[in-house]
Design a protein around this motif. Structure first.
Motif, PDB file in Angstrom:
ATOM      1  N   ILE A 381       0.829  -1.209   0.000  1.00 56.00           N
ATOM      2  CA  ILE A 381       0.000   0.000   0.000  1.00 56.00           C
ATOM      3  C   ILE A 381       0.858   1.251   0.000  1.00 56.00           C
ATOM      4  CG2 ILE A 381      -1.668   1.336   1.332  1.00 56.00           C
ATOM      5  CD1 ILE A 381      -2.821  -1.288   2.354  1.00 56.00           C
ATOM      6  N   ILE A 382       1.925   1.227   0.805  1.00 56.80           N
ATOM      7  CA  ILE A 382       2.741   2.434   0.934  1.00 56.80           C
ATOM      8  C   ILE A 382       3.409   2.797  -0.386  1.00 56.80           C
ATOM      9  CG2 ILE A 382       4.978   1.436   1.621  1.00 56.80           C
ATOM     10  CD1 ILE A 382       3.162   4.431   3.234  1.00 56.80           C
ATOM     11  N   PHE A 383       3.718   1.797  -1.205  1.00 56.68           N
ATOM     12  CA  PHE A 383       4.342   2.094  -2.503  1.00 56.68           C
ATOM     13  C   PHE A 383       3.317   2.637  -3.499  1.00 56.68           C
ATOM     14  CE2 PHE A 383       7.463  -0.691  -0.580  1.00 56.68           C
ATOM     15  CZ  PHE A 383       8.647  -0.031  -0.904  1.00 56.68           C
ATOM     16  N   TYR A 384       2.089   2.220  -3.379  1.00 55.55           N
ATOM     17  CA  TYR A 384       1.033   2.835  -4.197  1.00 55.55           C
ATOM     18  C   TYR A 384       0.822   4.292  -3.785  1.00 55.55           C
ATOM     19  CZ  TYR A 384      -0.394  -1.637  -6.268  1.00 55.55           C
ATOM     20  OH  TYR A 384      -0.430  -2.813  -6.978  1.00 55.55           O
ATOM     21  N   VAL A 385       0.901   4.559  -2.483  1.00 60.09           N
ATOM     22  CA  VAL A 385       0.791   5.938  -2.000  1.00 60.09           C
ATOM     23  C   VAL A 385       1.934   6.784  -2.556  1.00 60.09           C
ATOM     24  CG1 VAL A 385       0.927   7.413   0.046  1.00 60.09           C
ATOM     25  CG2 VAL A 385      -0.452   5.328   0.099  1.00 60.09           C
ATOM     26  N   MET A 386       3.149   6.248  -2.515  1.00 63.70           N
ATOM     27  CA  MET A 386       4.310   6.969  -3.040  1.00 63.70           C
ATOM     28  C   MET A 386       4.163   7.227  -4.539  1.00 63.70           C
ATOM     29  SD  MET A 386       7.032   4.715  -0.847  1.00 63.70           S
ATOM     30  CE  MET A 386       8.587   5.404  -1.401  1.00 63.70           C
ATOM     31  N   ALA A 387       3.650   6.236  -5.252  1.00 63.00           N
ATOM     32  CA  ALA A 387       3.460   6.397  -6.697  1.00 63.00           C
ATOM     33  C   ALA A 387       2.398   7.454  -6.996  1.00 63.00           C
ATOM     34  CB  ALA A 387       3.067   5.064  -7.325  1.00 63.00           C
ATOM     35  N   ALA A 388       1.304   7.435  -6.239  1.00 63.16           N
ATOM     36  CA  ALA A 388       0.201   8.368  -6.498  1.00 63.16           C
ATOM     37  C   ALA A 388       0.607   9.811  -6.199  1.00 63.16           C
ATOM     38  CB  ALA A 388      -1.010   7.974  -5.662  1.00 63.16           C
ATOM     39  N   THR A 389       1.209  10.029  -5.050  1.00 61.49           N
ATOM     40  CA  THR A 389       1.601  11.398  -4.699  1.00 61.49           C
ATOM     41  C   THR A 389       2.684  11.921  -5.636  1.00 61.49           C
ATOM     42  OG1 THR A 389       3.128  10.473  -3.035  1.00 61.49           O
ATOM     43  CG2 THR A 389       0.965  11.203  -2.274  1.00 61.49           C
ATOM     44  N   SER A 390       3.609  11.053  -6.024  1.00 59.22           N
ATOM     45  CA  SER A 390       4.669  11.478  -6.949  1.00 59.22           C
ATOM     46  C   SER A 390       4.106  11.764  -8.333  1.00 59.22           C
ATOM     47  CB  SER A 390       5.751  10.397  -7.044  1.00 59.22           C
ATOM     48  OG  SER A 390       6.401  10.223  -5.803  1.00 59.22           O
ATOM     49  N   ALA A 391       3.149  10.962  -8.780  1.00 60.93           N
ATOM     50  CA  ALA A 391       2.547  11.191 -10.099  1.00 60.93           C
ATOM     51  C   ALA A 391       1.886  12.563 -10.166  1.00 60.93           C
ATOM     52  CB  ALA A 391       1.529  10.096 -10.409  1.00 60.93           C
ATOM     53  N   VAL A 392       1.189  12.944  -9.096  1.00 62.38           N
ATOM     54  CA  VAL A 392       0.582  14.275  -9.059  1.00 62.38           C
ATOM     55  C   VAL A 392       1.662  15.354  -9.080  1.00 62.38           C
ATOM     56  CG1 VAL A 392      -0.867  15.850  -7.720  1.00 62.38           C
ATOM     57  CG2 VAL A 392      -1.450  13.418  -7.840  1.00 62.38           C
ATOM     58  N   ALA A 393       2.736  15.132  -8.324  1.00 60.40           N
ATOM     59  CA  ALA A 393       3.839  16.101  -8.305  1.00 60.40           C
ATOM     60  C   ALA A 393       4.453  16.264  -9.695  1.00 60.40           C
ATOM     61  CB  ALA A 393       4.910  15.654  -7.311  1.00 60.40           C
ATOM     62  N   PHE A 394       4.673  15.157 -10.393  1.00 58.23           N
ATOM     63  CA  PHE A 394       5.266  15.230 -11.731  1.00 58.23           C
ATOM     64  C   PHE A 394       4.341  15.970 -12.699  1.00 58.23           C
ATOM     65  CE2 PHE A 394       7.319  10.956 -10.473  1.00 58.23           C
ATOM     66  CZ  PHE A 394       8.349  11.626  -9.813  1.00 58.23           C
ATOM     67  N   ALA A 395       3.051  15.735 -12.567  1.00 62.36           N
ATOM     68  CA  ALA A 395       2.092  16.442 -13.425  1.00 62.36           C
ATOM     69  C   ALA A 395       2.141  17.942 -13.155  1.00 62.36           C
ATOM     70  CB  ALA A 395       0.688  15.901 -13.187  1.00 62.36           C
ATOM     71  N   ILE A 396       2.275  18.324 -11.883  1.00 59.21           N
ATOM     72  CA  ILE A 396       2.393  19.743 -11.542  1.00 59.21           C
ATOM     73  C   ILE A 396       3.651  20.335 -12.165  1.00 59.21           C
ATOM     74  CG2 ILE A 396       2.849  21.329  -9.623  1.00 59.21           C
ATOM     75  CD1 ILE A 396       0.998  19.561  -7.912  1.00 59.21           C
ATOM     76  N   GLY A 397       4.743  19.588 -12.101  1.00 58.64           N
ATOM     77  CA  GLY A 397       5.987  20.075 -12.683  1.00 58.64           C
ATOM     78  C   GLY A 397       5.910  20.270 -14.179  1.00 58.64           C
ATOM     79  N   LEU A 398       5.346  19.280 -14.872  1.00 58.71           N
ATOM     80  CA  LEU A 398       5.315  19.311 -16.343  1.00 58.71           C
ATOM     81  C   LEU A 398       4.249  20.245 -16.889  1.00 58.71           C
ATOM     82  CD1 LEU A 398       5.775  15.488 -17.000  1.00 58.71           C
ATOM     83  CD2 LEU A 398       7.416  17.285 -17.605  1.00 58.71           C
ATOM     84  N   LEU A 399       3.092  20.280 -16.249  1.00 62.24           N
ATOM     85  CA  LEU A 399       1.949  20.996 -16.811  1.00 62.24           C
ATOM     86  C   LEU A 399       1.715  22.372 -16.194  1.00 62.24           C
ATOM     87  CD1 LEU A 399      -0.573  18.009 -16.986  1.00 62.24           C
ATOM     88  CD2 LEU A 399       0.982  18.838 -18.771  1.00 62.24           C
ATOM     89  N   TRP A 400       2.338  22.630 -15.050  1.00 61.23           N
ATOM     90  CA  TRP A 400       2.106  23.912 -14.380  1.00 61.23           C
ATOM     91  C   TRP A 400       3.405  24.704 -14.218  1.00 61.23           C
ATOM     92  CZ3 TRP A 400      -0.653  24.431  -8.933  1.00 61.23           C
ATOM     93  CH2 TRP A 400      -0.936  25.795  -8.711  1.00 61.23           C
ATOM     94  N   ILE A 401       4.347  24.156 -13.460  1.00 64.76           N
ATOM     95  CA  ILE A 401       5.574  24.904 -13.182  1.00 64.76           C
ATOM     96  C   ILE A 401       6.345  25.220 -14.456  1.00 64.76           C
ATOM     97  CG2 ILE A 401       7.810  24.836 -12.013  1.00 64.76           C
ATOM     98  CD1 ILE A 401       6.536  23.222  -9.800  1.00 64.76           C
TER      99      ILE A 401
END
Length: 430
Positions: A381-401
């Motif tokens: 479960i914890i690795f799915y949490v890490m994947a989900a939160t990181s995926a959102v972060a990467f989307a913020i980096g690529l599409l916003w920042i």
């Protein structure tokens, strides 16, 4: 016109002395994690007190980042990061000489507050002494020093960790000595010319600088950058913090290997990460930076999904550790540091970073409270949490920042139409 070798050497020297707070920050975190185990046995404090002291370090760093960042914009980089190291030395001294649990509370508060207060100011100093062509490289260099701090403390812990309280005192003594040497060397550094220029151009009154910095960051132009970098850093740091704080727990209690095996793998992954940071320094100022960020974002997600899908074992944790060590150096905290220098003007750069660093540390502390329970409920479960939160972060980096405009000199967005606002807003200066 290319800079003279002397100018280039000076920039690297400033980057080293300012960036050493990253070494001390990492050293304080890792040392406290080891030393509290030793002091708990020697002083006999309760598990609740152990948790309080651990959380106290994180929250002290967060508070220090907000306060120090704003003071750095108000009074200058050099003055503040000399003061912060002085406080760090006092805190380390209390922890070296601790004779009981009551010594640990003020020592940890001072240590964390000083490290947190120094971080945004020192990063701003590095950015302001660099050129456009190597700013990312010099800022990324601070992360290299952060990794070296981890290696140094792990090495000292291996050598002296079995000596009881003497070992704990040696670990904190190492931080005290390094901080004292850096402080002496920092005394010879001149103030940031970019910061001095920003004060020359500023129209704000001296007594209103603090309010002006926060107020300017709440304008539409900079509020977007503040929100984007805060969200990116806090989300991408969740995985990094879980890996750092609970990596050994996963190896020992879930994968069923020894502490020595866990430590050996951790050292290997740290060295892999060091090499990856060198790669980051080579590509961060080039035209392919965003492409490499996207590639390493994918590698990070693959790293999380290996133990999530295949189960947590020694083999999957090793694969995860190596892949994440490589990808995190490009698509993680180092990129946050670079973006933070580019998106905020000199007059408010340290304040902005102080806010985002503090927000990230608080989020990390809250997530850490629930991480053991998630691991016990099912380690995957914890690795799915890490994947989900990181995926959102990467989307913020690529599409916003990546789409946000960089801060420029004398940015009119820092001014309001109202005359009173004009007296509180400051023009951007790199």
């Amino acid at each position: 016109m290319s800079p003279s070798p002397r100018t280039a050497r000076h920039a690297w020297w400033v980057a080293f002395l300012a960036g050493m707070v990253s070494y001390l920050d990492a050293g304080a975190i890792v040392t406290t994690g080891t030393a509290l185990v030793i002091y708990k046995e020697a002083f006999g404090f309760s598990p609740d007190q152990y948790g309080q002291l651990s959380a106290l370090l994180t929250f002290s760093i967060a508070i220090g980042a907000v306060v120090g960042g704003n003071l750095g914009d108000r009074f200058g980089r050099r003055r503040i990061f000399v003061l912060t190291l002085s406080l760090f030395i006092v805190g380390a001294g209390l922890l070296v000489g601790a004779q009981g649990t009551e010594w640990l509370y003020p020592g940890i508060v001072l240590l964390g507050f000083a490290a947190g207060a120094d971080l945004p100011v020192s990063l701003a100093m590095i950015a302001e002494v660099a050129r456009d062509s190597n700013r990312g490289k010099l800022v990324s260099f601070s992360h290299l020093l952060w990794m070296v701090g981890i290696v140094a403390v792990l090495g000292l812990g291996t050598a002296f960790g079995d000596l009881g309280t003497v070992g704990a005192r040696i670990l904190y003594g190492h931080l005290l000595v390094v901080a004292a040497i850096v402080l002496v060397l920092r005394l010879r550094l001149p103030e940031s010319q970019a910061w001095q220029q920003s004060q020359t151009l500023a129209v704000i009154e001296p007594g209103s600088r603090g309010a002006g910095a926060f107020r300017a960051l709440l304008t539409p132009r900079y509020l977007a950058a503040l929100a984007a970098t805060a969200l990116f850093y806090s989300l991408v740091n969740i995985a990094a913090n879980i890996n750092g704080q609970f990596g050994a727990y996963l190896y020992v209690n879930v994968a069923g290997v020894s502490v020595s095996t866990s430590s050996a793998v951790s050292l290997v992954t740290v060295f892999v990460s060091l090499v990856a940071v060198f790669f980051m320094m080579r590509v961060v100022d080039g035209r392919n930076r965003l492409r490499w960020f996207a590639v390493m974002a994918v590698v990070s997600l693959v790293a999380f999904l290996v133990p999530a899908l295949a189960g947590v074992s020694l083999a999957t944790l090793v694969v995860f550790g190596v892949l994440y060590a490589i990808a995190g150096a490009v698509a993680g905290e180092p990129m946050y540091k670079v973006w933070s220098q580019e998106l905020f003007p000199t007059a408010h750069r340290a304040t902005a970073q102080g806010i985002t660093i503090a927000f990230t540390r608080i989020v990390a502390a809250i997530v850490a409270l629930y991480t053991p329970g998630l691991i016990d409920a099912g380690a995957s479960i914890i690795f799915y949490v890490m994947a989900a939160t990181s995926a959102v972060a990467f989307a913020i980096g690529l599409l916003w920042i990546a789409r946000l405009p960089k801060a420029t000199d004398d940015d009119p967005a820092l001014r309001d139409d109202d005359e009173e606002d004009d007296e509180l807003a400051a023009p951007a200066a790199r």
